[in-house]
Design a protein around this motif. Structure first.
Motif, PDB file in Angstrom:
ATOM      1  N   ASP A   1     -19.327  10.630  19.784  1.00  0.00           N
ATOM      2  CA  ASP A   1     -17.997  10.680  18.913  1.00  0.00           C
ATOM      3  C   ASP A   1     -17.000  11.349  19.497  1.00  0.00           C
ATOM      4  N   ILE A   2     -15.727  10.794  19.786  1.00  0.00           N
ATOM      5  CA  ILE A   2     -14.643  11.355  20.671  1.00  0.00           C
ATOM      6  C   ILE A   2     -14.085  12.463  19.744  1.00  0.00           C
ATOM      7  N   ALA A   3     -14.249  12.374  18.617  1.00  0.00           N
ATOM      8  CA  ALA A   3     -13.636  13.834  17.946  1.00  0.00           C
ATOM      9  C   ALA A   3     -14.644  14.976  18.184  1.00  0.00           C
ATOM     10  N   HIS A   4     -15.845  14.842  18.261  1.00  0.00           N
ATOM     11  CA  HIS A   4     -16.729  16.017  18.648  1.00  0.00           C
ATOM     12  C   HIS A   4     -16.401  16.596  20.032  1.00  0.00           C
TER      13      HIS A   4
ATOM     14  N   ASN B   1     -30.287  28.044  18.412  1.00  0.00           N
ATOM     15  CA  ASN B   1     -29.063  27.902  17.637  1.00  0.00           C
ATOM     16  C   ASN B   1     -27.866  29.088  18.455  1.00  0.00           C
ATOM     17  N   GLY B   2     -26.529  28.717  17.754  1.00  0.00           N
ATOM     18  CA  GLY B   2     -25.453  29.581  18.440  1.00  0.00           C
ATOM     19  C   GLY B   2     -25.598  30.924  18.469  1.00  0.00           C
ATOM     20  N   LEU B   3     -25.978  31.532  17.559  1.00  0.00           N
ATOM     21  CA  LEU B   3     -26.108  33.026  17.760  1.00  0.00           C
ATOM     22  C   LEU B   3     -27.007  33.242  18.757  1.00  0.00           C
ATOM     23  N   GLU B   4     -28.305  32.580  18.705  1.00  0.00           N
ATOM     24  CA  GLU B   4     -28.955  32.926  20.161  1.00  0.00           C
ATOM     25  C   GLU B   4     -28.276  32.804  21.471  1.00  0.00           C
ATOM     26  N   ALA B   5     -27.739  31.754  21.429  1.00  0.00           N
ATOM     27  CA  ALA B   5     -26.695  31.299  22.722  1.00  0.00           C
ATOM     28  C   ALA B   5     -26.092  32.537  23.059  1.00  0.00           C
TER      29      ALA B   5
ATOM     30  N   ILE C   1     -24.435  26.737  30.630  1.00  0.00           N
ATOM     31  CA  ILE C   1     -25.314  26.713  29.418  1.00  0.00           C
ATOM     32  C   ILE C   1     -25.121  24.996  29.081  1.00  0.00           C
ATOM     33  N   LEU C   2     -26.338  24.596  28.615  1.00  0.00           N
ATOM     34  CA  LEU C   2     -26.462  23.264  27.938  1.00  0.00           C
ATOM     35  C   LEU C   2     -26.702  23.535  26.530  1.00  0.00           C
ATOM     36  N   MET C   3     -25.513  22.876  25.740  1.00  0.00           N
ATOM     37  CA  MET C   3     -25.402  23.544  24.306  1.00  0.00           C
ATOM     38  C   MET C   3     -25.442  22.172  23.769  1.00  0.00           C
ATOM     39  N   ASP C   4     -26.299  22.256  22.643  1.00  0.00           N
ATOM     40  CA  ASP C   4     -26.411  20.879  21.620  1.00  0.00           C
ATOM     41  C   ASP C   4     -25.187  21.391  20.647  1.00  0.00           C
ATOM     42  N   ILE C   5     -24.579  20.173  19.915  1.00  0.00           N
ATOM     43  CA  ILE C   5     -23.449  20.495  19.122  1.00  0.00           C
ATOM     44  C   ILE C   5     -24.048  20.883  17.518  1.00  0.00           C
ATOM     45  N   ASN C   6     -24.839  19.975  16.999  1.00  0.00           N
ATOM     46  CA  ASN C   6     -25.309  20.227  15.668  1.00  0.00           C
ATOM     47  C   ASN C   6     -26.563  21.034  15.581  1.00  0.00           C
ATOM     48  N   MET C   7     -26.397  22.308  15.144  1.00  0.00           N
ATOM     49  CA  MET C   7     -27.450  23.275  14.928  1.00  0.00           C
ATOM     50  C   MET C   7     -27.450  24.280  13.739  1.00  0.00           C
ATOM     51  N   LYS C   8     -28.477  24.692  13.100  1.00  0.00           N
ATOM     52  CA  LYS C   8     -28.297  25.201  11.884  1.00  0.00           C
ATOM     53  C   LYS C   8     -28.066  26.867  12.531  1.00  0.00           C
ATOM     54  N   VAL C   9     -27.565  27.608  11.505  1.00  0.00           N
ATOM     55  CA  VAL C   9     -27.323  29.180  11.663  1.00  0.00           C
ATOM     56  C   VAL C   9     -25.820  29.261  12.142  1.00  0.00           C
TER      57      VAL C   9
ATOM     58  N   LEU D   1     -20.322  24.191  18.765  1.00  0.00           N
ATOM     59  CA  LEU D   1     -18.960  24.407  18.662  1.00  0.00           C
ATOM     60  C   LEU D   1     -18.469  25.797  18.445  1.00  0.00           C
ATOM     61  N   GLU D   2     -18.994  26.417  17.520  1.00  0.00           N
ATOM     62  CA  GLU D   2     -18.463  28.009  17.373  1.00  0.00           C
ATOM     63  C   GLU D   2     -19.146  28.828  18.361  1.00  0.00           C
ATOM     64  N   ALA D   3     -20.458  28.395  18.821  1.00  0.00           N
ATOM     65  CA  ALA D   3     -20.848  29.291  19.857  1.00  0.00           C
ATOM     66  C   ALA D   3     -20.235  29.212  21.070  1.00  0.00           C
ATOM     67  N   THR D   4     -19.747  28.037  21.500  1.00  0.00           N
ATOM     68  CA  THR D   4     -18.988  27.710  22.716  1.00  0.00           C
ATOM     69  C   THR D   4     -17.758  28.633  22.570  1.00  0.00           C
ATOM     70  N   LYS D   5     -16.913  28.472  21.506  1.00  0.00           N
ATOM     71  CA  LYS D   5     -15.975  29.357  21.361  1.00  0.00           C
ATOM     72  C   LYS D   5     -15.974  30.786  21.503  1.00  0.00           C
ATOM     73  N   GLU D   6     -17.092  31.330  20.993  1.00  0.00           N
ATOM     74  CA  GLU D   6     -17.149  32.748  21.053  1.00  0.00           C
ATOM     75  C   GLU D   6     -17.725  33.103  22.542  1.00  0.00           C
ATOM     76  N   ILE D   7     -18.647  32.242  23.114  1.00  0.00           N
ATOM     77  CA  ILE D   7     -18.954  32.716  24.458  1.00  0.00           C
ATOM     78  C   ILE D   7     -17.791  32.594  25.554  1.00  0.00           C
ATOM     79  N   LYS D   8     -16.922  31.509  25.310  1.00  0.00           N
ATOM     80  CA  LYS D   8     -15.988  31.379  26.263  1.00  0.00           C
ATOM     81  C   LYS D   8     -14.888  32.642  26.244  1.00  0.00           C
ATOM     82  N   SER D   9     -14.770  33.193  24.950  1.00  0.00           N
ATOM     83  CA  SER D   9     -13.800  34.154  24.657  1.00  0.00           C
ATOM     84  C   SER D   9     -14.374  35.428  25.384  1.00  0.00           C
ATOM     85  N   ARG D  10     -15.871  35.754  25.292  1.00  0.00           N
ATOM     86  CA  ARG D  10     -16.339  36.913  25.705  1.00  0.00           C
ATOM     87  C   ARG D  10     -16.856  36.719  27.395  1.00  0.00           C
TER      88      ARG D  10
END
Length: 215
Positions: free
Chosen positions: A89-92, A38-42, A54-62, A66-75
Motif C-alpha cells: 500500500d503506497i500510503a503506508h 511491538n513498538g514499545l519493545e522496539a 531495525i526490521l520493523m513490521d507496520i501493523n502491531m498491537k500496543v 510507524l509510531e515506533a519508527t518516529k520515536e526511535i528516529k527522534s532519539r
C-alpha cells in the motif's frame, strides 16, 4: 574486514520473526542482536542493544511500527529502519518514510533480494526500485504540474538527481555519466545535505515536485 550489521527484528508474529531470522542467518554479515513483538519493545531494545538496522513490521498491537519508527528516529537518528510488510500500500510506505524509515521490504521477496537490499541500506547504497519510482510519479499524477524553481544544486547534481528518480543504482549512474561510483556517492551526500533530505525515495519525490524528472 567489514564490521557485522547489528540487526533488531520487530514483528508481532512469532513465525514471521523466525522466518526473518532464518533469512538473515544465511549471510554472516548480519548479526541479530534482539527481537521484539511491538513498538514499545522496539524502543526499549534499541536503547538496550544499539542496533545498526531495525526490521520493523507496520501493523502491531500496543504500538505500531510507524509510531515506533518516529520515536526511535527522534532519539537514535543513526539507526536505519526498514519496514517489513505483506502490503505494498503506497500510503503506508509514504507514511513510513515520513516517520524516518530508510526503506521497505515485502515479506514475499526471495532471500537473495533481502540480502542485497539490506546490505545496500546498511552501507548507504540502496537504489530506489524502478517500480516504486513509477508509483511516486503516479502518486502525484493528479496534482498540478511542478514549476521550475531556482535550485541549490549544480548541473551535475541535478543530472544525478534525475537518474536517482528513475531508480538507477550508483553503479548505473557512474556508468551513464562516465564517473566513478565513489564520485556518485559523494554527489549524493552533497545533494541530500543541500536539500535536507534523508534517502532516495525523498529525493525522487523532490525531483518530481520540482520538475527535475526527465522522461
Amino acid at each position: 574486514m567489514t564490521q557485522p550489521v547489528r540487526v533488531l527484528i520487530v514483528d508481532d508474529h512469532h513465525h514471521a520473526r523466525e522466518g526473518i531470522r532464518e533469512i538473515l542467518s544465511a549471510d554472516p554479515i548480519f548479526e541479530i542482536v534482539g527481537e521484539g513483538c511491538n513498538g514499545l519493545e522496539a524502543i526499549r531494545l534499541t536503547e538496550q542493544s544499539m542496533p545498526d538496522l531495525i526490521l520493523m513490521d507496520i501493523n502491531m498491537k500496543v504500538m505500531d511500527g510507524l509510531e515506533a519508527t518516529k520515536e526511535i528516529k527522534s532519539r537514535f537518528p543513526y539507526v536505519k529502519i526498514v519496514m517489513v510488510t505483506v502490503s505494498d500500500d503506497i500510503a503506508h510506505l509514504f507514511e513510513a518514510l515520513k516517520k524516518g524509515a530508510q526503506g521497505y521490504l515485502l515479506k514475499n521477496l526471495n532471500p537473495e533480494a533481502w540480502h542485497e537490499y539490506l546490505k545496500a541500506i546498511a552501507f548507504d547504497e540502496a537504489p530506489l526500485s524502478r517500480e516504486f519510482a513509477q508509483r511516486i510519479l503516479q502518486e502525484f499524477s493528479n496534482k498540478e504540474k511542478p514549476k521550475a524553481v531556482s535550485s541549490p544544486l549544480t548541473a551535475r547534481e541535478q543530472e544525478i538527481l534525475s537518474w536517482v528518480a528513475k531508480g538507477s543504482s550508483n553503479r548505473d549512474i557512474a556508468s551513464k555519466l562516465n564517473i566513478s561510483e565513489h564520485t556518485v556517492k559523494n554527489h549524493l551526500k552533497n545533494i541530500l545535505q543541500k536539500l535536507h533530505l534523508e534517502n532516495r525515495v525523498q529525493l525522487a519525490r523532490y525531483a518530481y515536485e520540482h520538475g527535475y524528472f526527465q522522461n
